[in-house]
Design a protein around this motif. Sequence first.
Motif, PDB file in Angstrom:
ATOM      1  N   GLU A   3      38.295  22.699  30.870  1.00 53.77           N
ATOM      2  CA  GLU A   3      37.468  22.666  32.072  1.00 53.77           C
ATOM      3  C   GLU A   3      37.595  23.984  32.802  1.00 53.77           C
ATOM      4  O   GLU A   3      38.689  24.538  32.927  1.00 53.77           O
ATOM      5  N   PHE A   4      36.476  24.495  33.281  1.00 49.79           N
ATOM      6  CA  PHE A   4      36.473  25.722  34.052  1.00 49.79           C
ATOM      7  C   PHE A   4      36.067  25.404  35.477  1.00 49.79           C
ATOM      8  O   PHE A   4      35.123  24.647  35.702  1.00 49.79           O
ATOM      9  N   GLU A   5      36.788  25.974  36.395  1.00 49.72           N
ATOM     10  CA  GLU A   5      36.453  25.778  37.793  1.00 49.72           C
ATOM     11  C   GLU A   5      35.741  27.030  38.283  1.00 49.72           C
ATOM     12  O   GLU A   5      36.248  28.137  38.169  1.00 49.72           O
ATOM     13  N   LEU A   6      34.569  26.855  38.814  1.00 51.23           N
ATOM     14  CA  LEU A   6      33.791  27.973  39.306  1.00 51.23           C
ATOM     15  C   LEU A   6      34.240  28.291  40.728  1.00 51.23           C
ATOM     16  O   LEU A   6      34.198  27.442  41.604  1.00 51.23           O
ATOM     17  N   VAL A   7      34.723  29.503  40.925  1.00 54.64           N
ATOM     18  CA  VAL A   7      35.167  29.932  42.245  1.00 54.64           C
ATOM     19  C   VAL A   7      34.166  30.945  42.761  1.00 54.64           C
ATOM     20  O   VAL A   7      33.952  31.984  42.155  1.00 54.64           O
ATOM     21  N   SER A   8      33.548  30.611  43.874  1.00 55.43           N
ATOM     22  CA  SER A   8      32.611  31.554  44.478  1.00 55.43           C
ATOM     23  C   SER A   8      33.227  32.085  45.760  1.00 55.43           C
ATOM     24  O   SER A   8      34.169  31.514  46.297  1.00 55.43           O
ATOM     25  N   SER A   9      32.690  33.192  46.224  1.00 55.14           N
ATOM     26  CA  SER A   9      33.204  33.758  47.463  1.00 55.14           C
ATOM     27  C   SER A   9      32.047  34.318  48.273  1.00 55.14           C
ATOM     28  O   SER A   9      30.989  34.640  47.740  1.00 55.14           O
ATOM     29  N   ALA A  10      32.289  34.401  49.574  1.00 53.51           N
ATOM     30  CA  ALA A  10      31.293  34.948  50.486  1.00 53.51           C
ATOM     31  C   ALA A  10      32.002  35.836  51.490  1.00 53.51           C
ATOM     32  O   ALA A  10      33.148  35.581  51.851  1.00 53.51           O
ATOM     33  N   LYS A  11      31.309  36.875  51.911  1.00 54.94           N
ATOM     34  CA  LYS A  11      31.861  37.751  52.938  1.00 54.94           C
ATOM     35  C   LYS A  11      31.318  37.311  54.280  1.00 54.94           C
ATOM     36  O   LYS A  11      30.117  37.216  54.482  1.00 54.94           O
ATOM     37  N   VAL A  12      32.230  37.021  55.198  1.00 54.80           N
ATOM     38  CA  VAL A  12      31.867  36.632  56.553  1.00 54.80           C
ATOM     39  C   VAL A  12      32.557  37.594  57.504  1.00 54.80           C
ATOM     40  O   VAL A  12      33.788  37.626  57.579  1.00 54.80           O
ATOM     41  N   SER A  18      36.974  32.715  49.701  1.00 57.92           N
ATOM     42  CA  SER A  18      36.719  32.081  48.403  1.00 57.92           C
ATOM     43  C   SER A  18      36.581  30.579  48.573  1.00 57.92           C
ATOM     44  O   SER A  18      37.159  29.993  49.484  1.00 57.92           O
ATOM     45  N   SER A  19      35.867  29.964  47.662  1.00 60.15           N
ATOM     46  CA  SER A  19      35.687  28.514  47.719  1.00 60.15           C
ATOM     47  C   SER A  19      36.993  27.769  47.471  1.00 60.15           C
ATOM     48  O   SER A  19      37.147  26.626  47.895  1.00 60.15           O
ATOM     49  N   ASP A  20      37.972  28.417  46.808  1.00 60.69           N
ATOM     50  CA  ASP A  20      39.267  27.778  46.578  1.00 60.69           C
ATOM     51  C   ASP A  20      40.254  28.062  47.713  1.00 60.69           C
ATOM     52  O   ASP A  20      41.415  27.671  47.655  1.00 60.69           O
ATOM     53  N   LEU A  21      39.794  28.764  48.774  1.00 60.69           N
ATOM     54  CA  LEU A  21      40.586  29.106  49.955  1.00 60.69           C
ATOM     55  C   LEU A  21      41.832  29.928  49.632  1.00 60.69           C
ATOM     56  O   LEU A  21      42.837  29.839  50.326  1.00 60.69           O
ATOM     57  N   LYS A  22      41.755  30.740  48.607  1.00 58.87           N
ATOM     58  CA  LYS A  22      42.832  31.678  48.285  1.00 58.87           C
ATOM     59  C   LYS A  22      42.386  33.066  48.696  1.00 58.87           C
ATOM     60  O   LYS A  22      41.193  33.334  48.820  1.00 58.87           O
ATOM     61  N   TRP A  23      43.344  33.951  48.893  1.00 58.58           N
ATOM     62  CA  TRP A  23      43.047  35.261  49.465  1.00 58.58           C
ATOM     63  C   TRP A  23      42.994  36.389  48.450  1.00 58.58           C
ATOM     64  O   TRP A  23      42.833  37.552  48.820  1.00 58.58           O
ATOM     65  N   SER A  24      43.096  36.099  47.173  1.00 57.27           N
ATOM     66  CA  SER A  24      43.137  37.163  46.166  1.00 57.27           C
ATOM     67  C   SER A  24      41.861  37.995  46.149  1.00 57.27           C
ATOM     68  O   SER A  24      41.920  39.224  46.006  1.00 57.27           O
ATOM     69  N   ALA A  25      40.700  37.385  46.323  1.00 51.17           N
ATOM     70  CA  ALA A  25      39.442  38.144  46.323  1.00 51.17           C
ATOM     71  C   ALA A  25      39.369  39.072  47.531  1.00 51.17           C
ATOM     72  O   ALA A  25      38.932  40.223  47.417  1.00 51.17           O
ATOM     73  N   HIS A  26      39.815  38.597  48.686  1.00 47.77           N
ATOM     74  CA  HIS A  26      39.793  39.434  49.886  1.00 47.77           C
ATOM     75  C   HIS A  26      40.764  40.604  49.749  1.00 47.77           C
ATOM     76  O   HIS A  26      40.422  41.746  50.060  1.00 47.77           O
ATOM     77  N   ILE A  27      41.969  40.320  49.281  1.00 50.20           N
ATOM     78  CA  ILE A  27      42.978  41.374  49.134  1.00 50.20           C
ATOM     79  C   ILE A  27      42.516  42.397  48.109  1.00 50.20           C
ATOM     80  O   ILE A  27      42.675  43.608  48.306  1.00 50.20           O
ATOM     81  N   ASP A  28      41.914  41.933  47.023  1.00 54.09           N
ATOM     82  CA  ASP A  28      41.369  42.848  46.024  1.00 54.09           C
ATOM     83  C   ASP A  28      40.290  43.738  46.646  1.00 54.09           C
ATOM     84  O   ASP A  28      40.245  44.947  46.404  1.00 54.09           O
ATOM     85  N   SER A  29      39.457  43.155  47.474  1.00 55.34           N
ATOM     86  CA  SER A  29      38.387  43.903  48.127  1.00 55.34           C
ATOM     87  C   SER A  29      38.932  44.979  49.065  1.00 55.34           C
ATOM     88  O   SER A  29      38.503  46.137  49.013  1.00 55.34           O
ATOM     89  N   ILE A  30      39.893  44.628  49.917  1.00 54.54           N
ATOM     90  CA  ILE A  30      40.395  45.616  50.884  1.00 54.54           C
ATOM     91  C   ILE A  30      41.271  46.673  50.228  1.00 54.54           C
ATOM     92  O   ILE A  30      41.245  47.836  50.636  1.00 54.54           O
ATOM     93  N   THR A  31      42.037  46.300  49.196  1.00 55.41           N
ATOM     94  CA  THR A  31      42.869  47.311  48.539  1.00 55.41           C
ATOM     95  C   THR A  31      42.010  48.277  47.732  1.00 55.41           C
ATOM     96  O   THR A  31      42.313  49.467  47.667  1.00 55.41           O
ATOM     97  N   THR A  32      40.934  47.789  47.151  1.00 57.97           N
ATOM     98  CA  THR A  32      40.012  48.670  46.431  1.00 57.97           C
ATOM     99  C   THR A  32      39.367  49.667  47.398  1.00 57.97           C
ATOM    100  O   THR A  32      39.295  50.866  47.121  1.00 57.97           O
ATOM    101  N   LYS A  33      38.924  49.158  48.529  1.00 57.53           N
ATOM    102  CA  LYS A  33      38.295  50.015  49.541  1.00 57.53           C
ATOM    103  C   LYS A  33      39.285  51.053  50.069  1.00 57.53           C
ATOM    104  O   LYS A  33      38.959  52.232  50.212  1.00 57.53           O
ATOM    105  N   ALA A  34      40.519  50.622  50.352  1.00 52.39           N
ATOM    106  CA  ALA A  34      41.536  51.540  50.870  1.00 52.39           C
ATOM    107  C   ALA A  34      41.961  52.562  49.814  1.00 52.39           C
ATOM    108  O   ALA A  34      42.192  53.731  50.136  1.00 52.39           O
ATOM    109  N   ALA A  35      42.061  52.136  48.559  1.00 47.29           N
ATOM    110  CA  ALA A  35      42.460  53.046  47.483  1.00 47.29           C
ATOM    111  C   ALA A  35      41.450  54.175  47.314  1.00 47.29           C
ATOM    112  O   ALA A  35      41.826  55.316  47.013  1.00 47.29           O
ATOM    113  N   LYS A  36      40.167  53.875  47.510  1.00 51.79           N
ATOM    114  CA  LYS A  36      39.146  54.918  47.433  1.00 51.79           C
ATOM    115  C   LYS A  36      39.336  55.951  48.535  1.00 51.79           C
ATOM    116  O   LYS A  36      39.076  57.142  48.348  1.00 51.79           O
TER     117      LYS A  36
END
Length: 176
Positions: A3-12, A18-36
């Motif tokens: 079974e695969f669980e579809l995890v979606s995310s939205a920027k607010v 994320s739909s699973d209420l975990k912060w990995s997508a947000h942290i990935d987003s901000i660290t990528t932006k900061a690394a640039k």
Amino acid sequence: GVEFELVSSAKVLGVTISSDLKWSAHIDSITTKAAKRLYLLRQLKRAGIAPTDLVLFYCSVIRSVLEYACQVFHGSLPLYLSDEIERIQRRALRIIFPACSYREGLVKASLPTLYDRRSHLCKGLFSNIAQGKHKLSHLLPARSQQNYHLRSTREFAVPVCKTNRYRDSFIISHCT
């Protein structure tokens, strides 16, 4: 079957939720932006800009990205994601002070760790909310009424928390 669980995310308002209420997508987003943005710091270092100005640039351009809305996620951030954010600051201080360790760089730059800074920002916001200086004051639980003099008293009547996620939420974690 698998079974695969579809995890979606939205920027607010700049926060990735994320739909699973975990912060990995947000942290990935901000660290990528900061690394640039570390590239710009490296270019300024090569141009011979003073370390104090580089620290100021880091705080205003890079750290601000890492701290944006940190009160929302800090209490429920797992250690590995907190370390991922801290890694950006380590890289920045290595660029600014190449001969120093991370701890020495923090001292030279007069900076706290990002974990300590997020904790301080959360406590400051909660203090403003508790004093009624903030729009979110109405979200606090009722003030506790105690008839006894106890060694440790709680200012707020904290509701029973059935999940760790609720217990670690911003308002509840600071009420205890």
